[in-house]
Design a protein around this motif. Sequence first.
Motif, PDB file in Angstrom:
ATOM      1  N   VAL A 128      -7.922  -8.832  -6.048  1.00 23.97           N
ATOM      2  CA  VAL A 128      -6.812  -7.901  -5.820  1.00 23.97           C
ATOM      3  C   VAL A 128      -5.571  -8.365  -6.584  1.00 23.97           C
TER       4      VAL A 128
ATOM      5  N   ALA B 242     -14.374  -2.885  -3.917  1.00 27.23           N
ATOM      6  CA  ALA B 242     -13.109  -2.275  -3.495  1.00 27.23           C
ATOM      7  C   ALA B 242     -11.920  -3.093  -3.977  1.00 27.23           C
ATOM      8  N   GLY B 243     -12.022  -4.423  -3.895  1.00 26.92           N
ATOM      9  CA  GLY B 243     -10.945  -5.285  -4.381  1.00 26.92           C
ATOM     10  C   GLY B 243     -10.730  -5.133  -5.875  1.00 26.92           C
TER      11      GLY B 243
ATOM     12  N   VAL C 140      -8.879  -1.745  -6.323  1.00 24.62           N
ATOM     13  CA  VAL C 140      -7.486  -1.858  -5.874  1.00 24.62           C
ATOM     14  C   VAL C 140      -6.687  -2.745  -6.824  1.00 24.62           C
TER      15      VAL C 140
ATOM     16  N   VAL D 183      -5.963  -0.771 -10.050  1.00 24.97           N
ATOM     17  CA  VAL D 183      -4.928   0.238  -9.826  1.00 24.97           C
ATOM     18  C   VAL D 183      -3.553  -0.429  -9.690  1.00 24.97           C
ATOM     19  N   LEU D 184      -3.475  -1.537  -8.959  1.00 23.57           N
ATOM     20  CA  LEU D 184      -2.201  -2.244  -8.814  1.00 23.57           C
ATOM     21  C   LEU D 184      -1.695  -2.775 -10.152  1.00 23.57           C
TER      22      LEU D 184
END
Length: 98
Positions: free
Chosen positions: A46, A81-82, A85, A88-89
């Motif tokens: 992340v 998922a990480g 995310v 996107v971050l």
Amino acid sequence: MTSPQDSPPGDDRRTGAQPPRRPPPGRRAIDQVLSIVGFVCAAVSVLFSPILFGLAGIALGIAGHAKGEPLGKWAAAAAGAGMVVGTVLSFALESIVS
């Protein structure tokens, strides 16, 4: 050939040797190393290098699932998922900074 008077294999009463003991039922944390490392890679993905750590976490989760670890599939899903995310971050922070 064995006779009916012979003791069963693994039970040698003459020497006092006992058959090997089985571990207690249930999973210990040491038995789920691949899944745990997969979750760590999911968390790291992340913030740092989402593609690298995300793919590593997915691979570790799938390997753990293939070995029979119950958390393996969840580690792979969390790493995926990480990775999304984190990507996107990173794009959002890049557009804010630029």
